[in-house]
Design a protein around this motif. Structure first.
Motif, PDB file in Angstrom:
ATOM      1  N   LEU A  45       0.818  -1.211   0.000  1.00 17.93           N
ATOM      2  CA  LEU A  45       0.000   0.000   0.000  1.00 17.93           C
ATOM      3  C   LEU A  45       0.854   1.264   0.000  1.00 17.93           C
ATOM      4  O   LEU A  45       0.337   2.378  -0.032  1.00 17.93           O
ATOM      5  CB  LEU A  45      -0.928  -0.005   1.229  1.00 17.93           C
ATOM      6  N   ASN A  46       2.171   1.097   0.084  1.00 23.04           N
ATOM      7  CA  ASN A  46       3.098   2.235   0.175  1.00 23.04           C
ATOM      8  C   ASN A  46       3.760   2.446  -1.202  1.00 23.04           C
ATOM      9  O   ASN A  46       4.654   1.711  -1.595  1.00 23.04           O
ATOM     10  CB  ASN A  46       4.140   1.918   1.254  1.00 23.04           C
ATOM     11  N   GLU A  47       3.276   3.484  -1.912  1.00 23.02           N
ATOM     12  CA  GLU A  47       3.739   3.708  -3.294  1.00 23.02           C
ATOM     13  C   GLU A  47       5.241   3.823  -3.421  1.00 23.02           C
ATOM     14  O   GLU A  47       5.850   3.285  -4.347  1.00 23.02           O
ATOM     15  CB  GLU A  47       3.139   5.013  -3.834  1.00 23.02           C
ATOM     16  N   SER A  61       8.042  -0.910 -15.397  1.00 16.83           N
ATOM     17  CA  SER A  61       6.994  -0.492 -14.454  1.00 16.83           C
ATOM     18  C   SER A  61       5.591  -0.943 -14.882  1.00 16.83           C
ATOM     19  O   SER A  61       4.645  -0.834 -14.113  1.00 16.83           O
ATOM     20  CB  SER A  61       7.015   1.017 -14.271  1.00 16.83           C
ATOM     21  N   ASP A  62       5.438  -1.488 -16.121  1.00 16.67           N
ATOM     22  CA  ASP A  62       4.101  -1.958 -16.514  1.00 16.67           C
ATOM     23  C   ASP A  62       3.873  -3.410 -16.086  1.00 16.67           C
ATOM     24  O   ASP A  62       2.844  -4.004 -16.394  1.00 16.67           O
ATOM     25  CB  ASP A  62       3.894  -1.830 -18.027  1.00 16.67           C
ATOM     26  N   ASN A  63       4.845  -4.007 -15.386  1.00 15.58           N
ATOM     27  CA  ASN A  63       4.696  -5.404 -14.989  1.00 15.58           C
ATOM     28  C   ASN A  63       4.206  -5.464 -13.536  1.00 15.58           C
ATOM     29  O   ASN A  63       4.950  -5.178 -12.607  1.00 15.58           O
ATOM     30  CB  ASN A  63       6.037  -6.131 -15.154  1.00 15.58           C
ATOM     31  N   PRO A  64       2.925  -5.826 -13.321  1.00 19.10           N
ATOM     32  CA  PRO A  64       2.328  -5.737 -11.987  1.00 19.10           C
ATOM     33  C   PRO A  64       2.876  -6.770 -10.994  1.00 19.10           C
ATOM     34  O   PRO A  64       3.421  -7.793 -11.388  1.00 19.10           O
ATOM     35  CB  PRO A  64       0.845  -5.999 -12.265  1.00 19.10           C
ATOM     36  N   LEU A  65       2.678  -6.474  -9.714  1.00 26.78           N
ATOM     37  CA  LEU A  65       3.221  -7.327  -8.644  1.00 26.78           C
ATOM     38  C   LEU A  65       2.120  -8.165  -8.008  1.00 26.78           C
ATOM     39  O   LEU A  65       0.946  -7.809  -8.048  1.00 26.78           O
ATOM     40  CB  LEU A  65       3.857  -6.441  -7.561  1.00 26.78           C
ATOM     41  N   ILE A  66       2.528  -9.273  -7.393  1.00 26.39           N
ATOM     42  CA  ILE A  66       1.587 -10.106  -6.638  1.00 26.39           C
ATOM     43  C   ILE A  66       1.550  -9.604  -5.190  1.00 26.39           C
ATOM     44  O   ILE A  66       2.600  -9.340  -4.592  1.00 26.39           O
ATOM     45  CB  ILE A  66       2.019 -11.584  -6.690  1.00 26.39           C
ATOM     46  N   VAL A  67       0.335  -9.480  -4.647  1.00 26.43           N
ATOM     47  CA  VAL A  67       0.175  -9.064  -3.256  1.00 26.43           C
ATOM     48  C   VAL A  67       0.010 -10.318  -2.397  1.00 26.43           C
ATOM     49  O   VAL A  67      -0.843 -11.170  -2.679  1.00 26.43           O
ATOM     50  CB  VAL A  67      -1.044  -8.121  -3.110  1.00 26.43           C
ATOM     51  N   HIS A  68       0.849 -10.441  -1.360  1.00 25.62           N
ATOM     52  CA  HIS A  68       0.862 -11.635  -0.509  1.00 25.62           C
ATOM     53  C   HIS A  68       0.139 -11.371   0.801  1.00 25.62           C
ATOM     54  O   HIS A  68       0.380 -10.354   1.446  1.00 25.62           O
ATOM     55  CB  HIS A  68       2.310 -12.070  -0.240  1.00 25.62           C
ATOM     56  N   THR A 105      -9.449  -2.929  -5.459  1.00 28.49           N
ATOM     57  CA  THR A 105     -10.103  -1.761  -4.848  1.00 28.49           C
ATOM     58  C   THR A 105      -9.189  -0.549  -5.021  1.00 28.49           C
ATOM     59  O   THR A 105      -8.037  -0.674  -5.426  1.00 28.49           O
ATOM     60  CB  THR A 105     -10.320  -1.962  -3.340  1.00 28.49           C
ATOM     61  N   GLU A 106      -9.708   0.616  -4.616  1.00 31.92           N
ATOM     62  CA  GLU A 106      -8.946   1.878  -4.662  1.00 31.92           C
ATOM     63  C   GLU A 106      -7.706   1.818  -3.785  1.00 31.92           C
ATOM     64  O   GLU A 106      -6.722   2.505  -4.039  1.00 31.92           O
ATOM     65  CB  GLU A 106      -9.822   3.018  -4.127  1.00 31.92           C
ATOM     66  N   LYS A 107      -7.792   0.990  -2.746  1.00 30.82           N
ATOM     67  CA  LYS A 107      -6.716   0.930  -1.748  1.00 30.82           C
ATOM     68  C   LYS A 107      -5.382   0.484  -2.359  1.00 30.82           C
ATOM     69  O   LYS A 107      -4.314   0.863  -1.897  1.00 30.82           O
ATOM     70  CB  LYS A 107      -7.141  -0.086  -0.668  1.00 30.82           C
ATOM     71  N   ILE A 108      -5.453  -0.371  -3.389  1.00 31.67           N
ATOM     72  CA  ILE A 108      -4.224  -0.867  -4.030  1.00 31.67           C
ATOM     73  C   ILE A 108      -3.711   0.192  -4.993  1.00 31.67           C
ATOM     74  O   ILE A 108      -4.376   0.522  -5.974  1.00 31.67           O
ATOM     75  CB  ILE A 108      -4.493  -2.181  -4.811  1.00 31.67           C
ATOM     76  N   PRO A 109      -2.525   0.748  -4.721  1.00 37.40           N
ATOM     77  CA  PRO A 109      -2.032   1.801  -5.609  1.00 37.40           C
ATOM     78  C   PRO A 109      -1.717   1.276  -7.006  1.00 37.40           C
ATOM     79  O   PRO A 109      -1.413   0.092  -7.180  1.00 37.40           O
ATOM     80  CB  PRO A 109      -0.765   2.317  -4.918  1.00 37.40           C
ATOM     81  N   LEU A 138       0.710  -6.117   7.213  1.00 34.96           N
ATOM     82  CA  LEU A 138       0.567  -5.486   5.891  1.00 34.96           C
ATOM     83  C   LEU A 138       0.376  -6.528   4.796  1.00 34.96           C
ATOM     84  O   LEU A 138       0.944  -7.610   4.879  1.00 34.96           O
ATOM     85  CB  LEU A 138       1.856  -4.724   5.546  1.00 34.96           C
ATOM     86  N   PRO A 139      -0.367  -6.165   3.739  1.00 40.27           N
ATOM     87  CA  PRO A 139      -0.281  -6.973   2.523  1.00 40.27           C
ATOM     88  C   PRO A 139       1.069  -6.655   1.879  1.00 40.27           C
ATOM     89  O   PRO A 139       1.458  -5.488   1.802  1.00 40.27           O
ATOM     90  CB  PRO A 139      -1.440  -6.451   1.670  1.00 40.27           C
ATOM     91  N   LEU A 140       1.791  -7.678   1.441  1.00 48.13           N
ATOM     92  CA  LEU A 140       3.144  -7.439   0.913  1.00 48.13           C
ATOM     93  C   LEU A 140       3.198  -7.676  -0.596  1.00 48.13           C
ATOM     94  O   LEU A 140       2.900  -8.782  -1.070  1.00 48.13           O
ATOM     95  CB  LEU A 140       4.153  -8.358   1.614  1.00 48.13           C
ATOM     96  N   ALA A 141       3.588  -6.651  -1.322  1.00 48.50           N
ATOM     97  CA  ALA A 141       3.841  -6.815  -2.759  1.00 48.50           C
ATOM     98  C   ALA A 141       5.187  -7.504  -2.891  1.00 48.50           C
ATOM     99  O   ALA A 141       6.162  -7.086  -2.269  1.00 48.50           O
ATOM    100  CB  ALA A 141       3.893  -5.451  -3.444  1.00 48.50           C
TER     101      ALA A 141
END
Ligand code: TXA
Ligand code: MG
Length: 340
Positions: A45-47, A61-68, A105-109, A138-141
Motif C-alpha cells: 500500500l506504500n507507493e 513499471s508496466d509489470n504488476p506485482l503479486i500481493v501476498h 479496490t482503490e486501496k491498491i495503488p 501489511l499486505p506485501l507486494a
C-alpha cells in the motif's frame, strides 16, 4: 546500501522475523523465502516502497506485482469481488503456489497493479513468509527476488548474488520446495484464464474451473505489439547469457540432434545422458516434472557461472508441472524452439 542478512530456518528465529517485519513497516525492502521462489517484499500500500522494488530489480513499471496475504480475511479491502470459482480455488490451493487475479479496490495503488484495474493475490505456504506478513500487519507486494530478466531465485544464495547492496535485508532460509513461481489465474475474465503455469497444475485447476482457458502466451511467444493478459509473459525471461535452444522431440531424435551440434552443454533428463556426446546435466527423470522444476533455475544460473556459450535443452512434456517447466524454458531460450 548495507543489506542485513537475517538467518531464519524456522519460526524459532523470532528476532530475525520481527526485524524483517519492522523494516517492512518502515517502507523498506526485504527478500524472503516462499515455497515457490524467494520474493522481494515491500508494503503493497506504500507507493514509494513499491517503486523501490522496481528500481532494485530493474523491472519494467508496466509489470504488476503479486500481493501476498497471510489470512483469508486479509482479502477484505484489497479485491472488490470474489467469483465463486475463485473462492473454490482459494479454498483448495491456499496456502500454496496459486495466485488469483481479481478486480482491485482503490486501496491498491496503481504502481502495485502496473496500472491495471485488477490485482494478483497469493497466500504463500512458507511459514516464515506468513509470519512476516502477520507481524508486519501489511499486505506485501513481492515479485521474485532476482534482477529482472534473470532466472528466479530458488535459493538464498541466488538472492545474495542478485540483490546484495540493493535492498535493506535478506531473510536467509532453506531452498524453495517448488522451485518455479506460482500458478497465476485471472478470474477477472470469463471463463477464467491460466496466465502462468506453476506449482498448481492445469489438471488440478480444471477440477474447479472446467472451462479454464490456457492463455496463448503460456506455450508460445506473444505476437509483437499484442496486448498480453499477463505483462510478465511478454519478456525474454529466466535467460542465461548463453545462446539457448529448446529442442522438442523424443530421446532418440534429441540425441541425434545434439550429436550434430557440438553445444557446450546439453540440459536433459536421466534417460538422455548416455546417448549424448556433449557434456550433459540432467534435470532428473523425464517423467519427474516436480524434480525438474526444483532444479531448473539453479541449473540455468549455473550456465552463466560456468561460462557456457551454447546450450541445448530437451523440452519436457507439457502435462502436469511439465507445463510450468516448458513455459520457463521457452523464455530462457528467448523463444528459440526447434521441433525435431
Ligand atoms: O511464486 C510467485 O508467484 C513469486 C513469489 C515471490 O510469490 N512471485 C512472483 O512474482 O513470481 P513476479 O512478479 O515475478 O511474477 C508475477 C506475475 C507476472 O508475470 C505478472 O505479469 C503477473 O504475475 N501479474 C501480476 N499481477 C497481474 C494482474 N493484475 N494481471 C495479470 N497478470 C498479473
Ligand atoms: Mg519474476
Amino acid at each position: 546500501m548495507k543489506t542485513a542478512l537475517l538467518y531464519a530456518d524456522n519460526l524459532t528465529s523470532k528476532d530475525e522475523i520481527a526485524k524483517a517485519a519492522e523494516i517492512l513497516k518502515n517502507g523498506g525492502l526485504v527478500a524472503l523465502p516462499t515455497e515457490t521462489v524467494y520474493g522481494l517484499a515491500a508494503d503493497a500500500l506504500n507507493e514509494k516502497a513499491v517503486k523501490n522494488i522496481f528500481v532494485a530489480k530493474g523491472r519494467p513499471s508496466d509489470n504488476p506485482l503479486i500481493v501476498h496475504i497471510a489470512e483469508f480475511s486479509d482479502l477484505d479491502g484489497i479485491v472488490s469481488e470474489i467469483t465463486p470459482e475463485a473462492k473454490k480455488c482459494m479454498q483448495a490451493f491456499w496456502p500454496g503456489p496459486f495466485t488469483a487475479v481479481l478486480p482491485k479496490t482503490e486501496k491498491i495503488p496503481s504502481v502495485t497493479s502496473g496500472g491495471l484495474d485488477t490485482v494478483a493475490v497469493r497466500m504463500p505456504k512458507n511459514d516464515i513468509a506468513r509470519e512476516i506478513i502477520k507481524k508486519s500487519g501489511l499486505p506485501l507486494a513481492a515479485p521474485s527476488a532476482n534482477r529482472s530478466g534473470s532466472p528466479s531465485p530458488s535459493t538464498a544464495q541466488h538472492v545474495i548474488d542478485d540483490l546484495m547492496g540493493k535492498i535493506d535485508a535478506i531473510v536467509v532460509s532453506k531452498n524453495c520446495d517448488v522451485g518455479v513461481e506460482s500458478t497465476v489465474v485471472s478470474f477477472a475474465v470469463n471463463p477464467p484464464r491460466l496466465l502462468r503455469p506453476g506449482g498448481v497444475t492445469a489438471e488440478q485447476l480444471k477440477q474447479y474451473i472446467p472451462d479454464l482457458v490456457i492463455d496463448a502466451a503460456v506455450l508460445s511467444q506473444p505476437e509483437k505489439g499484442a496486448k498480453v493478459a499477463s505483462p510478465g509473459m511478454k519478456y525474454k525471461h529466466y535467460a542465461p547469457k548463453a545462446d539457448v535452444t529448446l529442442a522438442v522431440g523424443d530421446k532418440k531424435a534429441f540425441a541425434e540432434y545434439c550429436n550434430t551440434q557440438n553445444a557446450d552443454l546439453v540440459i536433459c533428463y536421466d534417460e538422455d545422458v548416455g546417448l549424448i556426446n556433449s557434456p550433459t546435466v540432467s534435470l532428473g527423470f523425464s517423467a519427474d516434472h516436480k524434480k525438474q522444476a526444483e532444479r531448473l533455475f539453479d541449473t540455468l544460473r549455473d550456465v552463466d557461472k560456468k561460462g557456457y556459450k551454447t546450450v541445448i535443452v530437451h523440452a519436457p512434456t507439457t502435462d502436469e508441472m511439465g507445463l510450468a517447466v516448458y513455459n520457463r524454458l521457452i523464455r530462457a531460450a528467448g523463444f528459440k524452439v526447434v521441433q525435431l
